[in-house]
Enzyme design. Structure first.
Site, PDB file in Angstrom:
ATOM      1  N   CYS A 160      -2.164  42.487  17.249  1.00 15.15           N
ATOM      2  CA  CYS A 160      -2.314  41.293  16.327  1.00 15.15           C
ATOM      3  C   CYS A 160      -2.786  42.107  14.743  1.00 15.15           C
ATOM      4  O   CYS A 160      -2.454  41.426  13.811  1.00 15.15           O
ATOM      5  CB  CYS A 160      -1.410  39.954  16.538  1.00 15.15           C
ATOM      6  SG  CYS A 160      -2.342  39.026  17.507  1.00 15.15           S
ATOM      7  N   ASP A 424       3.022  36.464  10.268  1.00 13.41           N
ATOM      8  CA  ASP A 424       2.842  36.458  11.441  1.00 13.41           C
ATOM      9  C   ASP A 424       3.778  37.559  12.052  1.00 13.41           C
ATOM     10  O   ASP A 424       4.717  37.756  11.490  1.00 13.41           O
ATOM     11  CB  ASP A 424       3.740  35.001  11.606  1.00 13.41           C
ATOM     12  CG  ASP A 424       3.780  34.922  13.741  1.00 13.41           C
ATOM     13  OD1 ASP A 424       3.013  35.402  13.766  1.00 13.41           O
ATOM     14  OD2 ASP A 424       3.853  33.704  13.949  1.00 13.41           O
ATOM     15  N   HIS A 426       3.484  37.705  14.944  1.00 17.67           N
ATOM     16  CA  HIS A 426       4.015  37.966  16.694  1.00 17.67           C
ATOM     17  C   HIS A 426       6.041  37.775  16.548  1.00 17.67           C
ATOM     18  O   HIS A 426       6.703  36.734  17.132  1.00 17.67           O
ATOM     19  CB  HIS A 426       3.611  36.262  17.186  1.00 17.67           C
ATOM     20  CG  HIS A 426       1.649  36.112  17.178  1.00 17.67           C
ATOM     21  ND1 HIS A 426       1.260  35.908  16.026  1.00 17.67           N
ATOM     22  CD2 HIS A 426       1.113  37.119  17.787  1.00 17.67           C
ATOM     23  CE1 HIS A 426       0.134  35.939  15.885  1.00 17.67           C
ATOM     24  NE2 HIS A 426      -0.437  36.907  17.526  1.00 17.67           N
TER      25      HIS A 426
END
Length: 537
Positions: A160, A424, A426
């Site tokens: 990430c 994000d 993820h």
């Protein structure tokens, strides 16, 4: 501990827990079967102890494989989590101010002028959404060609911070080629936004998707192979009609080329494979956790070593011990690449296969510089630094902040009140072959912003800025020096600007070239406390 007994009954609509139990049961059956076969073989012939050891290795391999598969499944979910924005407070997005009140409300302009500088733009909800969606979104991917030094074909669960770094680097390239509040390299004074931004549908899947289920079964049954692709077809271009159409076509070419540099293939100039290969020179491997300071140095080397002529007009600089040495940045603006004469670099044409854009270095010896500054905002996230973070994200030359929660990286691009707005990484998506001329762009843009209270932000982060020229840097350093004036609560600035070169201060005397690549250089004569990638003085 693995579960035993029959598999769970009923549909998988019960949520992620039911999915996890079902996957655990499947793994349990596979492991049990393997162990039963080994036991039978051992009873038949006790001399085959080597086969038992081999069987144990197979079980461990299976467990490792299951973890990778589980990460792919886990991050293939997209939950309905609508982000709430207040209509009473301005929203800042990378130097632009938006307000969601009625446009004829006189308080809108006043609120935005108090929150940011006078050059920022006031817009409505639709303008904010279009601006946010136009940012390049890099997330977890699966079914990739094997990553360097490993057999991994996905970065789910560990990559990430690399993805967040890619997003920040992509924003710098957007400023470089397409512009934002300034005239870009294609001589367009209008702010670029993706033409299909408003047509992008939000991520609203609430249950385990069919594709995720198929991937789980296929991964447990056998190794996944990345799709094989032939040579890319020739780029098909149409002669645009009006000047407006020609400008739109040129911007689309830059946009598509920019995204292709971040493709998940070994040949991509700034792709995951290239970043991992660069990280290996710093002691990192695929599957490791990468901190924001290490990623800053990885990005710097990746940009410097990129061979595409379109990237010849931009380089990167990383601060040393939270100090930006102005002479080093100015040298980066004007110095040619190592081992490549300036004349050769300036005459390099774009590659004919992909029609890559030609950078500013084709016309001048000046290069733009991406300035990356790893910092730590206190021992814990200090609320006194939030006003500083707000000021930084209000600047049009800021390219964002990479950081996030502990062990969970995010790319911060703005704020409203006391909450940070972020992108994000993820979310696991499938591999996209960017070598084709018409590869889909939808998965590289996010329609759904997220918010996080500043109090939850990990103090370790890297701040990025884009400097177009040496003259631009002089203005940036002067403006930031005012922002960096510490308040009575902060006591110390997050970073500083110093005249001269870093070598003038003898920070790296006696160190090998490899050690000079690390984010911070510690003087053994000083007693300090270290935490993560940073040094607390």
């Amino acid at each position: 501990m693995l579960l035993s007994g029959p598999p769970p009954q009923g549909p998988l609509g019960g949520g992620l827990t039911a999915t996890y139990i079902g996957a655990q049961w499947a793994l349990n059956q596979l492991v049990s079967g393997s162990q039963s076969c080994k036991a039978a073989g051992t009873e038949e012939d006790l001399d085959r102890r080597s086969s038992k050891n081999k069987g144990s290795d197979e079980v461990e391999t299976l467990k490792t494989k299951f973890v990778s598969v589980w990460h792919n499944v886990k991050y293939s979910w997209a939950l309905k989590s609508k982000t709430s924005f207040s209509r009473n407070s301005p929203v800042l997005l990378l130097g632009k101010c938006y307000h969601f009140k009625a446009e004829d409300d006189d308080s809108v302009a006043e609120a935005c002028s108090e929150a940011c500088d006078e050059d920022s733009v006031v817009g409505n909800v639709e303008a904010f959404r279009k601006d946010f969606t136009s940012r390049v979104w890099l997330t977890y991917r699966e079914e990739l060609p094997p990553l360097p030094g490993s057999t991994l074909t996905s970065d789910c669960g560990w990559g990430c911070m690399l993805r967040a770094g890619q997003m920040m680097l992509a924003q710098a390239l957007i400023l470089h080629f397409l512009g934002r509040d300034v005239v870009s390299l294609i001589n367009s004074s209008t702010d670029w936004t993706w033409s299909e931004a408003m047509a992008l549908q939000p991520l609203d899947t609430e249950t385990w998707t069919t594709s995720a289920a198929k991937r789980l079964v296929a991964s447990l049954q056998g190794p996944s192979r990345p799709p094989e692709h032939g040579p890319p077809p020739p780029l098909q271009t149409q002669a645009p009609g009006s000047a407006e159409e020609a400008d739109a076509h040129l911007k689309e070419m830059y946009h598509r080329s920019l995204v292709s540099w971040f493709g998940d293939s070994p040949s991509a100039q700034l792709g995951l494979h290239r970043l991992i290969r660069t990280g290996m020179t710093m002691g990192k491997q695929a599957g490791d956790w990468y901190g924001p300071a290490v990623v800053a140095h990885i990005l710097k080397k990746a940009v410097e070593e990129a061979m595409d002529p379109g990237l010849a007009g931009i380089t990167a600089y990383v601060s040393q011990d939270c100090t930006v040495y102005s002479a080093d940045v100015i040298d980066s603006h004007k110095a040619p690449r190592a081992g490549q004469p300036s004349a050769e670099r300036s005459e390099a044409p774009p590659t004919s296969q992909s029609d890559q854009p030609v950078s500013a270095s084709t016309l001048t010896d000046s290069r733009a510089v991406i300035i990356l500054i790893p910092v730590r905002l206190g021992g814990e996230t200090n609320p006194d630094y939030f006003n500083f973070a707000k000021s930084i994200l209000s600047l049009e030359y800021c390219i964002g902040i990479i950081g996030g929660k502990p062990k969970q990286a995010c790319y911060f691009v703005g704020f409203q009140d006391d909450s940070l707005i972020y992108m994000d990484p993820h979310y696991c998506q499938s591999f996209v072959d960017v070598s084709t001329s018409d590869f889909p762009l939808q998965s590289y843009h996010c329609p759904s912003p997220k918010k996080m209270p500043f109090s939850k932000m990990d103090p370790s982060c890297t701040i990025g800025f884009y400097s177009k020229s040496a003259q631009d840097y002089e203005r940036i350093s002067q403006e930031l020096s005012k922002v960096l004036q510490p308040s009575a609560k902060e006591k110390y600035p997050a970073f500083t600007f110093v005249q001269g070169h870093g070598r003038d201060y003898d920070l790296s005397a006696g160190l090998t070239p490899e050690k000079r690549e690390w984010p911070f250089i510690r003087d053994p004569r000083r007693t300090v406390t270290t935490t993560g990638d940073f040094v607390l003085l």
